[in-house]
Enzyme design. Structure first.
Site, PDB file in Angstrom:
ATOM      1  N   GLU A 126       0.444  -0.950  -0.149  1.00 13.98           N
ATOM      2  CA  GLU A 126      -0.144   0.086   0.105  1.00 13.98           C
ATOM      3  C   GLU A 126       0.901   0.686   0.091  1.00 13.98           C
ATOM      4  O   GLU A 126       0.326   1.971  -0.768  1.00 13.98           O
ATOM      5  CB  GLU A 126      -1.123   0.186   0.807  1.00 13.98           C
ATOM      6  CG  GLU A 126      -1.526   1.188   1.576  1.00 13.98           C
ATOM      7  CD  GLU A 126      -2.578   1.522   2.506  1.00 13.98           C
ATOM      8  OE1 GLU A 126      -2.526   2.629   3.507  1.00 13.98           O
ATOM      9  OE2 GLU A 126      -2.895   0.645   3.172  1.00 13.98           O
ATOM     10  N   ASN A 221      -2.156  -5.829   9.228  1.00 10.46           N
ATOM     11  CA  ASN A 221      -3.784  -4.931  10.157  1.00 10.46           C
ATOM     12  C   ASN A 221      -3.770  -6.514  11.392  1.00 10.46           C
ATOM     13  O   ASN A 221      -4.204  -5.823  12.154  1.00 10.46           O
ATOM     14  CB  ASN A 221      -4.822  -4.359   9.508  1.00 10.46           C
ATOM     15  CG  ASN A 221      -5.771  -5.780   9.076  1.00 10.46           C
ATOM     16  OD1 ASN A 221      -6.157  -6.187   9.117  1.00 10.46           O
ATOM     17  ND2 ASN A 221      -5.366  -5.879   7.737  1.00 10.46           N
ATOM     18  N   SER A 263      -7.997  -9.300   6.286  1.00  8.38           N
ATOM     19  CA  SER A 263      -8.081 -10.452   5.266  1.00  8.38           C
ATOM     20  C   SER A 263      -8.563 -11.599   5.713  1.00  8.38           C
ATOM     21  O   SER A 263      -8.418 -12.932   4.490  1.00  8.38           O
ATOM     22  CB  SER A 263      -6.298 -10.034   4.755  1.00  8.38           C
ATOM     23  OG  SER A 263      -5.901  -8.958   3.510  1.00  8.38           O
TER      24      SER A 263
END
Length: 694
Positions: A126, A221, A263
């Site tokens: 990202e 995350n 995810s």
């Protein structure tokens, strides 16, 4: 053993959208399907898609033309889009809308001259993608230590965040950046779903004996969830599947918390919950059960509230940036309030006035704004609540204070706590307004003249209030009016004959002759419109509404206390101004003229003043008389330095044959003094008048 499952566990919108994109392609497309990198950071999902023929590639050249290529939620750099186009591939862009906003933001700000700073992991896809949208020129920092390496700078910087970093890291890094950069613009771009997931996991971790975080090994995350929970619960484990679960002693573990990264697919979470439940057949699970079997998909879906466009709902503020406020509604997607739908106040400071955790009541305008978010309006809810205030103001004729938010045909739109009020151009002011834009983004006090509840139409007027205030002020001014009274006023307009001044709802005239002690050709030489002045009432007529004002002050009069400044016998430097048959007028200072009689110029007899003096000549003269009351000063040049006429003038007359007889001189001497002596006793103004007439 009680099992508590976080409501926000599992796919976020961006990941869900990416997975859904691939599934749709598998159902409908015959062409090859590629994903640029792993579609999400979860090995189970990637393996599942690989088994169905989806190929993961790390280089665009690995793909065959005409195939479909899916850009994952992390996003990519601009050059990847170009390579896809050049290769002839069909683009399926599943970039998370939160990430896409950051791309647009850094591109815009870098073009405006800002240096971009990205707070995040420089190796995360990202962050790599975001950096590409500012020409790979961003500073990337992941800790306060990284910031300490920067020198102090005046450079203009814009700070954004990787969407999955913790709020704690964001605050720490920005505090450090403020010490390094004086000109800093920051945008909190942490995904609101990430913030909510982290906050929820943290609260659960504080109240359980063991915490389980489910997610891929490479999931950023997921790792951050683990780090957060570990601070509050020592027995915190990060696992990929149910097979990684640690042994659990249900006698010692009374409460278990479960959360999962963005995810992590629902079936993986479901397997973990099932396995934990088998260890605790008599325990309690905080999610929906059907006939003793856990239906995680339904439990996850049913944990969300149901909302529809037009609903008025309550939520908690979970974040904001310079243009939007993010709200947790308990729905599967976050709500977004654009700043213009949060308030109409043009002076609203979003950083100071929006509080994280504050509850707000909002109107649902759109359940899906095209990017998976719920579009909300706080302003419209405020308007509904404020309508009662408007009705009362109309009934009681009380004024309301509103902000002008728009200029429209025939007037302006002002907003009172979300209620739109139309103010016609003729009612915006008590004066003619050429350009209504001068009122835009300004406060305006209006009285409601018309109100149609059925059509929700409101018409207001600022003019009636201004006129009433002026009338009340004028009455007070007239009642206190008296000759000699001093008022403070504002110059409203200038004419050839004077200046009009507002002294409190009453316009008075300063005649041009009262502006200055010296002669002025136009009032603009002394005053300009808008000047604040102090004036004295000379006379007034209340019935005719006329007031004469004085502006010049006695102490500014050059003749004020002239006897103290100039005394008989003083020798002063004067400038010759003009001539008269009986003498010369001279200037002692600006506004103070004196007369040197022809007999006081030279010790010899002069036929005319021009024989001895010239206009503009500076000479010394002695004061022989001062009359301040009549504004008269008489002077003598000959008593200081007599100026004799050139002899050449008399000689030239003789050569020309003119007669220079003693008798003619005597005749002049006899004829002249009487008139001149009379002139010695008149004022300077009288002499000017006589000279003009002659």
């Amino acid at each position: 053993m009680e099992i508590i499952v976080a409501k926000s566990a599992g796919f976020c919108f961006g990941v869900s959208n990416a997975v859904k994109t691939v599934n749709n392609l598998l159902e409908n497309q015959k062409e090859p399907i590629y994903t640029y990198g792993p579609i999400i950071h979860n090995a189970q999902v990637v393996d599942l898609f690989t088994s169905k023929g989806v190929k993961k590639i790390d280089d665009i050249d690995e793909a065959e033309p005409n195939g479909h290529i899916v850009i994952r939620a992390h996003g990519v750099t601009p050059d990847i889009y170009k390579k896809i186009s050049d290769k002839g591939l069909i683009l399926e862009d599943a970039t998370c809308p939160y990430v896409k906003k950051i791309h647009n933001l850094v591109k815009e700000k870098s073009e405006e001259g800002y240096k971009i700073i990205i707070v995040g992991d420089r190796n995360h896809p990202e962050v790599i993608g975001i950096n590409g949208w500012c020409n790979n020129q961003a500073y990337i920092v992941d800790s306060v230590d990284d910031v300490e390496k920067f020198p102090t700078s005046d450079e203009k910087v814009c700070v954004v965040a990787q969407t999955t970093i913790t709020n704690e890291k964001w605050l720490e890094v920005n505090t450090a950046l403020k010490k390094k950069f004086k000109n800093i613009l920051k945008f909190d771009t942490i995904c609101s779903a990430t913030s909510r997931r982290q906050n929820e996991a943290e609260e659960i971790a504080k109240n359980v004996d063991m915490m389980i975080i489910i997610g891929g090994k490479n999931s950023s995350n997921t790792q951050k969830l683990y780090d957060i929970c570990k601070k509050h619960c020592n027995l915190t484990y990060k696992i990929e599947t149910s097979g990684d679960l640690p042994p659990v002693d249900i006698k010692k573990i009374k409460k278990v918390g479960i959360s999962a990264g963005a995810s992590t697919p629902d079936w993986v979470i479901e397997e973990v919950i099932k396995k934990m439940s088998e260890l605790n057949k008599q325990g309690m699970v905080d999610i929906l059960e059907n006939d003793g079997e856990i239906d995680f998909a339904n439990a996850f879906e049913n944990s969300f509230v149901r909302i529809h466009a037009g609903d008025t709902v309550k939520g908690k503020i979970i974040g904001f940036n310079s243009n939007e406020v993010f709200v947790d509604l308990g729905y599967k997607a976050d709500g977004i309030i654009p700043l213009e739908e949060y308030t109409d106040d043009p002076n609203f400071n979003i950083e100071k006035e929006v509080k994280i955790g504050e509850e707000v009541e909002v109107l649902v305008e759109m359940v899906n704004d095209g990017e998976g978010n719920v579009r909300l309006s706080k302003r419209k809810v405020d308007a509904i609540k404020s309508w009662d205030d408007i009705v009362k103001a109309y009934e009681n004729k009380t004024p309301v204070n509103a902000y002008v938010v728009e200029v429209v045909k025939g007037g302006v739109i002002a907003s009172y706590k979300g209620v739109r009020i139309f103010v016609p151009a003729s009612q915006v002011s008590d004066r003619y307004v050429k350009d209504l834009n001068e009122f835009l983004k300004r406060s305006i006090t209006v009285r409601i003249l018309e109100l149609n509840e059925k059509r929700r139409k409101v018409v207001g007027s600022a003019r009636v209030i201004i006129e009433e205030e002026k009338e009340a002020l004028a009455n007070r001014t007239w009642n206190s009016m008296e000759v000699g009274k001093v008022f403070k006023g504002t110059v409203k307009s200038l004419t050839d004959f004077g200046a009009f001044v507002d002294i409190g709802g009453v316009d008075g005239l300063i005649h041009i002759s009262e502006l200055s002690w010296t002669r002025v050709k136009h009032p603009s030489e002394v005053l300009k419109v808008g000047d604040e002045v102090e004036v004295t009432v000379l006379e007034f007529d209340k019935e005719k509404k006329k007031v004469s004002l004085g502006y010049r002050k006695m102490e500014d009069n050059p003749w004020y206390k002239i006897e103290e400044k100039y005394k008989v016998g003083d020798v002063v430097k004067v400038t010759v101004l003009r001539f008269a048959p009986f003498g010369a007028f001279v200037e002692l200072e600006k506004g103070v003229d004196g007369l040197v009689h022809i007999s006081q110029i030279s010790s010899k007899r002069l036929a005319k003043v021009e024989d001895a003096l010239e206009i503009g000549m500076k000479v010394d003269a002695k004061i022989i008389e001062v009359d301040g009351e009549n504004k008269k000063i008489s002077l003598s040049i000959k008593e200081v330095m007599p100026i004799d006429p050139p002899s050449s003038k008399s000689e030239s007359k003789a050569k020309d044959g003119s007669e220079a007889k003693e008798t003619s001189a005597n005749t002049e001497e006899e004829a002249e003094p009487t008139e001149h002596r009379e002139d010695m006793n008149v004022t300077v103004e009288d002499l000017v008048s006589k000279t003009t007439q002659s």
